[in-house]
Design a protein around this motif. Structure first.
Motif, PDB file in Angstrom:
ATOM      1  N   ASP A 318      -2.329   3.215  -8.921  1.00 22.60           N
ATOM      2  CA  ASP A 318      -2.058   4.619  -8.601  1.00 22.60           C
ATOM      3  C   ASP A 318      -0.731   4.658  -7.827  1.00 22.60           C
ATOM      4  O   ASP A 318      -0.683   4.429  -6.633  1.00 22.60           O
ATOM      5  CB  ASP A 318      -3.208   5.170  -7.754  1.00 22.60           C
ATOM      6  CG  ASP A 318      -3.085   6.676  -7.522  1.00 22.60           C
ATOM      7  OD1 ASP A 318      -1.952   7.199  -7.599  1.00 22.60           O
ATOM      8  OD2 ASP A 318      -4.110   7.328  -7.250  1.00 22.60           O
ATOM      9  N   PHE A 319       0.347   4.967  -8.534  1.00 27.47           N
ATOM     10  CA  PHE A 319       1.672   4.908  -7.922  1.00 27.47           C
ATOM     11  C   PHE A 319       1.885   6.032  -6.907  1.00 27.47           C
ATOM     12  O   PHE A 319       2.598   5.841  -5.914  1.00 27.47           O
ATOM     13  CB  PHE A 319       2.755   4.949  -9.008  1.00 27.47           C
ATOM     14  CG  PHE A 319       2.784   3.710  -9.852  1.00 27.47           C
ATOM     15  CD1 PHE A 319       3.463   2.587  -9.423  1.00 27.47           C
ATOM     16  CD2 PHE A 319       2.105   3.660 -11.052  1.00 27.47           C
ATOM     17  CE1 PHE A 319       3.493   1.436 -10.192  1.00 27.47           C
ATOM     18  CE2 PHE A 319       2.122   2.511 -11.829  1.00 27.47           C
ATOM     19  CZ  PHE A 319       2.806   1.388 -11.403  1.00 27.47           C
ATOM     20  N   GLU A 320       1.280   7.184  -7.140  1.00 25.63           N
ATOM     21  CA  GLU A 320       1.398   8.267  -6.165  1.00 25.63           C
ATOM     22  C   GLU A 320       0.702   7.897  -4.857  1.00 25.63           C
ATOM     23  O   GLU A 320       1.243   8.106  -3.764  1.00 25.63           O
ATOM     24  CB  GLU A 320       0.795   9.561  -6.725  1.00 25.63           C
ATOM     25  CG  GLU A 320       1.632  10.238  -7.800  1.00 25.63           C
ATOM     26  CD  GLU A 320       1.531   9.542  -9.149  1.00 25.63           C
ATOM     27  OE1 GLU A 320       0.628   8.693  -9.309  1.00 25.63           O
ATOM     28  OE2 GLU A 320       2.362   9.833 -10.041  1.00 25.63           O
ATOM     29  N   ALA A 321      -0.506   7.325  -4.970  1.00 32.67           N
ATOM     30  CA  ALA A 321      -1.226   6.908  -3.771  1.00 32.67           C
ATOM     31  C   ALA A 321      -0.492   5.772  -3.065  1.00 32.67           C
ATOM     32  O   ALA A 321      -0.429   5.731  -1.823  1.00 32.67           O
ATOM     33  CB  ALA A 321      -2.648   6.479  -4.128  1.00 32.67           C
ATOM     34  N   ALA A 322       0.063   4.855  -3.846  1.00 33.35           N
ATOM     35  CA  ALA A 322       0.820   3.749  -3.243  1.00 33.35           C
ATOM     36  C   ALA A 322       2.035   4.281  -2.485  1.00 33.35           C
ATOM     37  O   ALA A 322       2.379   3.782  -1.405  1.00 33.35           O
ATOM     38  CB  ALA A 322       1.265   2.770  -4.332  1.00 33.35           C
ATOM     39  N   GLN A 323       2.666   5.313  -3.041  1.00 35.35           N
ATOM     40  CA  GLN A 323       3.819   5.929  -2.374  1.00 35.35           C
ATOM     41  C   GLN A 323       3.388   6.546  -1.038  1.00 35.35           C
ATOM     42  O   GLN A 323       4.080   6.392  -0.019  1.00 35.35           O
ATOM     43  CB  GLN A 323       4.423   6.993  -3.279  1.00 35.35           C
ATOM     44  CG  GLN A 323       5.610   7.721  -2.677  1.00 35.35           C
ATOM     45  CD  GLN A 323       6.136   8.808  -3.600  1.00 35.35           C
ATOM     46  OE1 GLN A 323       5.766   8.867  -4.763  1.00 35.35           O
ATOM     47  NE2 GLN A 323       6.992   9.664  -3.069  1.00 35.35           N
ATOM     48  N   ARG A 324       2.240   7.221  -1.009  1.00 33.13           N
ATOM     49  CA  ARG A 324       1.745   7.817   0.240  1.00 33.13           C
ATOM     50  C   ARG A 324       1.401   6.736   1.271  1.00 33.13           C
ATOM     51  O   ARG A 324       1.720   6.874   2.462  1.00 33.13           O
ATOM     52  CB  ARG A 324       0.515   8.685  -0.047  1.00 33.13           C
ATOM     53  CG  ARG A 324       0.807   9.944  -0.849  1.00 33.13           C
ATOM     54  CD  ARG A 324      -0.371  10.882  -0.820  1.00 33.13           C
ATOM     55  NE  ARG A 324      -1.566  10.288  -1.427  1.00 33.13           N
ATOM     56  CZ  ARG A 324      -1.883  10.390  -2.714  1.00 33.13           C
ATOM     57  NH1 ARG A 324      -1.087  11.059  -3.547  1.00 33.13           N
ATOM     58  NH2 ARG A 324      -2.978   9.844  -3.187  1.00 33.13           N
ATOM     59  N   GLU A 325       0.753   5.689   0.799  1.00 31.42           N
ATOM     60  CA  GLU A 325       0.390   4.610   1.724  1.00 31.42           C
ATOM     61  C   GLU A 325       1.629   3.901   2.257  1.00 31.42           C
ATOM     62  O   GLU A 325       1.664   3.477   3.418  1.00 31.42           O
ATOM     63  CB  GLU A 325      -0.535   3.603   1.037  1.00 31.42           C
ATOM     64  CG  GLU A 325      -1.902   4.144   0.651  1.00 31.42           C
ATOM     65  CD  GLU A 325      -2.738   4.543   1.858  1.00 31.42           C
ATOM     66  OE1 GLU A 325      -2.426   4.097   2.986  1.00 31.42           O
ATOM     67  OE2 GLU A 325      -3.705   5.311   1.677  1.00 31.42           O
ATOM     68  N   LEU A 326       2.666   3.781   1.428  1.00 35.24           N
ATOM     69  CA  LEU A 326       3.895   3.136   1.872  1.00 35.24           C
ATOM     70  C   LEU A 326       4.567   3.948   2.974  1.00 35.24           C
ATOM     71  O   LEU A 326       5.120   3.384   3.927  1.00 35.24           O
ATOM     72  CB  LEU A 326       4.847   2.936   0.693  1.00 35.24           C
ATOM     73  CG  LEU A 326       6.200   2.285   1.026  1.00 35.24           C
ATOM     74  CD1 LEU A 326       5.999   0.917   1.663  1.00 35.24           C
ATOM     75  CD2 LEU A 326       7.059   2.163  -0.228  1.00 35.24           C
ATOM     76  N   THR A 327       4.511   5.263   2.868  1.00 32.59           N
ATOM     77  CA  THR A 327       5.076   6.121   3.918  1.00 32.59           C
ATOM     78  C   THR A 327       4.392   5.861   5.254  1.00 32.59           C
ATOM     79  O   THR A 327       5.042   5.747   6.299  1.00 32.59           O
ATOM     80  CB  THR A 327       4.938   7.601   3.529  1.00 32.59           C
ATOM     81  OG1 THR A 327       5.611   7.828   2.282  1.00 32.59           O
ATOM     82  CG2 THR A 327       5.554   8.493   4.598  1.00 32.59           C
ATOM     83  N   LEU A 328       3.048   5.755   5.226  1.00 35.71           N
ATOM     84  CA  LEU A 328       2.301   5.444   6.448  1.00 35.71           C
ATOM     85  C   LEU A 328       2.558   4.013   6.903  1.00 35.71           C
ATOM     86  O   LEU A 328       2.719   3.743   8.098  1.00 35.71           O
ATOM     87  CB  LEU A 328       0.799   5.653   6.205  1.00 35.71           C
ATOM     88  CG  LEU A 328       0.319   7.086   5.967  1.00 35.71           C
ATOM     89  CD1 LEU A 328      -1.158   7.100   5.599  1.00 35.71           C
ATOM     90  CD2 LEU A 328       0.562   7.934   7.205  1.00 35.71           C
ATOM     91  N   ALA A 329       2.600   3.086   5.940  1.00 39.29           N
ATOM     92  CA  ALA A 329       2.803   1.675   6.278  1.00 39.29           C
ATOM     93  C   ALA A 329       4.148   1.451   6.947  1.00 39.29           C
ATOM     94  O   ALA A 329       4.276   0.608   7.851  1.00 39.29           O
ATOM     95  CB  ALA A 329       2.693   0.814   5.020  1.00 39.29           C
ATOM     96  N   ASP A 330       5.147   2.205   6.533  1.00 34.99           N
ATOM     97  CA  ASP A 330       6.468   2.097   7.141  1.00 34.99           C
ATOM     98  C   ASP A 330       6.397   2.395   8.638  1.00 34.99           C
ATOM     99  O   ASP A 330       6.992   1.694   9.462  1.00 34.99           O
ATOM    100  CB  ASP A 330       7.425   3.064   6.444  1.00 34.99           C
ATOM    101  CG  ASP A 330       8.816   3.038   7.029  1.00 34.99           C
ATOM    102  OD1 ASP A 330       9.309   1.939   7.349  1.00 34.99           O
ATOM    103  OD2 ASP A 330       9.417   4.117   7.191  1.00 34.99           O
TER     104      ASP A 330
END
Length: 459
Positions: A318-330
């Motif tokens: 899920d690339f959209e979910a991965a993008q959201r998680e990456l924002t938080l992970a940053d």
């Protein structure tokens, strides 16, 4: 992002002096109220001989109150103890630093002790003064001096319990003085001690099964090693090689699943360099795959944006979910004491993982769409993708059509034998590890306690 902070989780596995840098970091990033963090610093400092530091914290917390009298008594006692131990330790150092003595000493510690006793009337009890003074210097905040005295003591002493304690103290001292090469050597030596020696020699006495005491020692070692692995130049690679070994992966899954954040981050930081052809072990090159399996297994007891990013990318696709998680992970990585300085590198490597995964399942990719998934503008995304293809192995398969603004992927079919290799990779190693474990007969329970005998009591 206070809910993702691991300081309160990690500090119980650290010596109190190692906890000071973590608390100082919390003050800098203002993740928690400053007064609360200063109160925690004060409670830790009261248990040391760093009296000036403790007084300073007291004055910050209670600016309108007088300094307690107990500090004056502690200071007088600390000064007198320091003078006494220094005289006793210097008498021992005068002997062992003598060039003639240094030439006469051999590898056999018992032989060395007999030589020192016969020629200089120096006994094991007197040599133990070096340990006591090193311990006192550590509580005083003189970490460099503590490391020197503990080293000299360990060279001569035959007391296994005190030698192990000196190992922990020397490692802590090297960490706190920032001597990362020396700290790495000490960490490797201590890991060998923990892994190879009888658990009864690792910890001080308590009625506890030997296997459990060894598990506790490894758990403490895992937490202490984070200081070394995230400061040494090759630390991230060494972390993966150590923590993904069956012994330590089992320790992490059993005792401290939150360490998965640091394993996942190390794998992400190492992925782009491994893909670019940099020399790395097979375990490091394929660490992402192994870590994702562990993240799935341990999801019920630990997850955060870093681990969730890998799960969404490689399990759910899920690339959209991965993008959201990456924002938080940053943000999580930026606030983490051990990971903060790798924030930009982490983000760059995470974008590489997204690009790699996205290109694997598409043959024709719109650059604008991929840029959006990487949280980049169209121009920034185009430059980033061009550099990525130039720097990594993707250049052999990916070609950019700037007129159509697309990336075209041309893959050669994977040979059957290569598919078999990919499926069975690591099978021989795991079979060997399983066989070795089965050959070891269970040890009888021995006395120990869950906390290593470090130079000073931990938090």
């Amino acid at each position: 992002m206070a809910e993702y902070d691991l300081s309160k989780t990690i500090i119980p596995y650290l010596d109190r002096h190692l906890a000071f840098p973590l608390l100082a970091h919390l003050v800098e990033i203002s993740l928690f109220p400053v007064e609360q963090v200063q109160a925690a610093q004060y409670e830790l400092a009261k248990g040391t001989n760093m009296l000036d530091y403790a007084v300073s914290l007291f004055e910050q917390l209670h600016p309108d109150e007088e300094i307690p009298e107990e500090f004056s008594g502690k200071r007088e006692k600390a000064v007198s103890t320091n003078e006494r131990l220094q005289l006793e330790a210097q008498a021992v150092l005068d002997v062992i630093e003598n060039p003639d003595v240094a030439q006469a000493l051999r590898q056999d510690k018992n032989q060395n002790l007999q030589y020192l006793k016969d020629n200089y009337n120096l006994t094991l009890e007197q040599i133990t003064v070096l340990y006591n003074f090193g311990q006192f210097q550590y509580t005083y905040g003189n970490y460099s001096g503590a490391a020197d005295y503990l080293y000299h003591f360990r060279v001569l002493s035959t007391d296994n319990d005190l030698n192990t304690s000196a190992h922990w103290g020397k490692l802590a001292s090297d960490i706190l003085t920032g001597k990362w090469e020396t700290a790495l050597e000490e960490l490797n030596t201590l890991r060998d001690v923990v892994d190879s020696r009888s658990p009864s020699t690792l910890l001080t006495a308590s009625a506890e099964p030997a296997a459990l005491t060894q598990l506790h020692s490894r758990t403490w070692l895992v937490h202490w090693s984070l200081f070394v692995y995230f400061n040494h130049p090759q630390g991230r690679t060494l972390l993966l090689e150590t923590f993904l070994s069956p012994t330590y992966l089992n320790t992490i899954q059993t005792s401290c699943p939150w360490i998965l954040r640091y394993i996942a981050t190390a794998a992400i930081l190492s992925r782009k360099s491994a893909a670019g052809g940099t020399a790395a072990s097979s375990r490091v090159r394929h660490s992402i795959r192994e870590i994702v399996k562990v993240i799935q297994t341990e999801e019920y007891q630990y997850q955060d944006p870093v681990t969730s990013f890998l799960k969404e990318l490689y399990v759910e696709f899920d690339f959209e979910a991965a993008q959201r998680e990456l924002t938080l992970a940053d943000r999580v990585v930026g606030d983490d004491f051990f990971l903060g300085e790798f924030r930009e590198e982490f983000l760059d490597n995470a974008r590489y993982l997204i690009s790699e995964a996205y290109c694997r399942i598409h043959q024709r990719i719109d650059i604008g769409d991929l840029s959006e998934r990487l949280n980049l503008s169209r121009d920034e995304g185009e430059k980033w993708i061009v550099n990525l293809i130039r720097e990594t192995r993707m250049g052999a398969e990916a070609k950019i059509d700037l007129e159509k603004n697309v990336i075209e992927i041309h893959r050669s079919p994977l040979p059957v034998y290569q598919s078999v290799i990919e499926k069975t990779r690591g099978l021989a190693f795991r079979t060997q590890a399983l066989g070795t474990s089965m050959l070891h007969s269970p040890q009888q329970p021995q006395q120990g306690q869950p906390q290593p005998a470090v130079v000073e009591g931990a938090v």
